[in-house]
Design an enzyme around this catalytic site. Structure first.
Site, PDB file in Angstrom:
ATOM      1  N   TYR A 317      -5.506  94.375  83.254  1.00  0.00           N
ATOM      2  CA  TYR A 317      -5.643  95.599  83.526  1.00  0.00           C
ATOM      3  C   TYR A 317      -6.986  96.425  83.664  1.00  0.00           C
ATOM      4  CZ  TYR A 317      -0.623  95.051  84.591  1.00  0.00           C
ATOM      5  OH  TYR A 317       0.643  94.815  85.052  1.00  0.00           O
ATOM      6  N   VAL A 377      -1.427  86.718  86.393  1.00  0.00           N
ATOM      7  CA  VAL A 377      -0.017  86.833  86.962  1.00  0.00           C
ATOM      8  C   VAL A 377       0.247  88.277  86.833  1.00  0.00           C
ATOM      9  CG1 VAL A 377       0.923  84.659  86.460  1.00  0.00           C
ATOM     10  CG2 VAL A 377       0.962  86.156  84.639  1.00  0.00           C
ATOM     11  N   GLU A 378      -0.575  89.157  86.406  1.00  0.00           N
ATOM     12  CA  GLU A 378      -0.500  90.544  86.620  1.00  0.00           C
ATOM     13  C   GLU A 378      -1.739  91.190  86.530  1.00  0.00           C
ATOM     14  OE1 GLU A 378       1.812  92.805  83.737  1.00  0.00           O
ATOM     15  OE2 GLU A 378       3.338  91.313  83.507  1.00  0.00           O
ATOM     16  N   ASN A 379      -2.007  92.139  87.463  1.00  0.00           N
ATOM     17  CA  ASN A 379      -3.352  93.078  87.810  1.00  0.00           C
ATOM     18  C   ASN A 379      -2.772  94.073  88.797  1.00  0.00           C
ATOM     19  OD1 ASN A 379      -5.956  92.900  89.811  1.00  0.00           O
ATOM     20  ND2 ASN A 379      -6.037  93.631  87.619  1.00  0.00           N
TER      21      ASN A 379
END
Length: 479
Positions: A317, A377-379
């Site tokens: 992030y 797998v997350e952003n």
């Protein structure tokens, strides 16, 4: 020629405890997430000496109990993901739907049936399920009665849980991850290890012991999965925060190296390389811990070495900056890891510094260190969306954030990085893990629900919905 391989896994990511709701239905037990209060006081409450995993319905609200009612609306939500063209969908299995207390020997069939149906709904649209086995939602009973992951007994409980879900779904699910953001415990063990200060979460020895137990449990899951089907891809999952020294001062450079080793690489080294890194002894020693203080057996170490993960999943992030030489430097927030303000970067409404070039650096650092496939797998960008009286939400700020990060991904692929896929976080609005708020929105799909729990729960498309649909349709060529 496309920047991305033709089989690139475009999709989105969620977690059971943040969107399913139905926290007490069909045999589900309470998880640690179910007793985390909503609002900006969430982390403060969890960090207090007095917090003991108790529910206080008179004092706090618990938005995770309702989530966004995905439990009843999953067909509608999966259809929206299919309309965007998702190639994959990352979600988690709530441990407490399968083993309500965590230490039972017989699983809850109603919970297994829900994920049967959810997986089948994905496959109906040719969406590849990507399953996180444990995502910040361990059974509350294991946290309260066993003290969380510092207790070796949890290895057996997790192994039983992993065996049940791997056996049940291995014919339909190829991609798995064992623990979500396992390194987050370095700064906040409540979420991933089920330990708060009143149960030993303030002692680094307990955090390291809990990690070791999780590493062993993860290797057991890898062993089970590969025994069922050698083609299953089972990964680890970490937070990655590209870390910079604020200047060329060697003191700050050294502090940056140490933070990289301890936060970005320690857990990954064990799960990918199968052994503890060389800096472990010093990392422990500087905190008054020796190797002999830990319950680590030769059998454990052999298991870690033999059953390493197939790929590295990670969240990205923001980046972090370090200034050891100026204790008065302005500090900023981040995904469980802050730092000092970087004057070259802008920040989100929650103070997370936006750094797409840092993602390219992260991808290169991870791939060149491990030579294993990577999976973002997350952003995503948490932001307050303004709802117009007519028309759709114009979330150009979210599009800009994602566009820049996808461009950085393309550059990393050109650098030679083996990148499997990309699942932006919170593809549909859900309850924030860090604050328990709905107003911190990430999704391409808006959910009509506010921080007080008011709203219709109706779904509607934001401007970013059609934009991401075109990104997927063109395999990242049209941004």
């Amino acid at each position: 020629m496309s920047k991305f391989p033709k089989n690139f896994l475009w999709g989105g990511a969620t977690a059971a405890n943040q969107l399913e709701g139905a926290y007490d239905r069909d045999g589900k037990g309470l998880s640690v997430a179910d007793v985390m209060p909503g609002g900006k006081i969430r982390m403060q409450v969890l960090s207090s000496e007095a917090f003991d995993w108790s529910l206080d319905l008179e004092k706090y609200t618990y938005p995770n109990h309702r989530g966004i009612d995905h439990y009843d609306r999953y067909k509608e939500d999966i259809a929206l993901f299919a309309e965007m063209g998702f190639k994959c969908y990352r979600f988690s299995i709530a441990w407490t739907r399968i083993f309500p207390k965590g230490d039972e020997t017989k699983p809850n069939e109603a919970g297994l049936k829900f994920y049967d149906d959810l997986i089948d709904e994905c496959l109906k649209y040719d969406i590849e399920p990507v399953v996180t086995i444990s995502h910040y939602e361990m059974p509350l009973h294991l946290a309260k009665e066993y003290g969380g992951w510092k207790n070796r007994q949890l290895i057996d409980f997790y192994e039983r849980f992993a065996k049940v879900v791997l056996e049940r779904y291995q014919a339909k699910v190829k991609y798995w991850m064992t623990f979500n953001e396992i390194n987050s415990a370095f700064h906040f063990p409540a979420l991933s290890q089920g330990m708060v200060k009143s149960t030993g979460g303030g002692e680094f020895k307990n955090i390291v012991q809990a990690w070791h137990n999780q590493f062993v449990a993860s290797s057991k899951a890898v062993k089970i999965g590969h025994g069922l089907n050698p083609n299953l891809q089972i990964g680890c999952m970490i937070i990655y925060a590209t870390t910079y020294s604020i200047d060329a001062n060697p003191i700050n450079q050294l502090a940056t190296m140490v933070q990289n080793q301890e936060f970005n690489f320690f857990c990954t080294d064990v799960q990918v390389r199968g052994e503890y890194p060389a800096f472990t002894k010093r990392m422990l020693g500087e905190r008054g811990i020796t190797w002999n203080d830990l319950d680590i057996t030769d059998e454990d170490l052999a298991l870690l070495k033999e059953h390493t993960v197939d790929y590295i999943g990670f969240s990205y992030y923001m980046s972090s900056a370090i200034n050891e030489t100026n204790p008065d430097s302005e500090e900023v927030g981040g995904n469980l890891l802050g730092g000092v303000r970087n004057p070259f970067l802008e920040a989100s409404e929650w103070g997370w510094q936006i750094d797409p070039e840092g993602l390219r650096i992260a991808l290169n650092e991870l791939y060149n260190r491990y030579q294993k496939p990577l999976f973002i797998v997350e952003n995503g960008l948490g932001a307050i969306d303004q709802v117009p009286a007519e028309g759709i939400i114009e979330d150009d700020y979210r599009i800009d954030y994602l566009r820049c990060h996808i461009e950085a991904m393309g550059e990393a692929v050109a650098d030679g990085v083996d990148l499997m896929g990309y699942t932006p976080w919170g593809c549909i609005d859900l309850v924030s893990a860090s604050t328990g708020e709905m107003s911190k929105r990430y999704g391409f799909v808006y959910v009509d629900l506010d921080d007080e729990g008011n709203g219709t729960l109706n779904r509607s498309k934001k401007k970013s919905f059609e934009w991401y649909k075109e990104v997927i349709a063109t395999n990242g060529e049209k941004l």
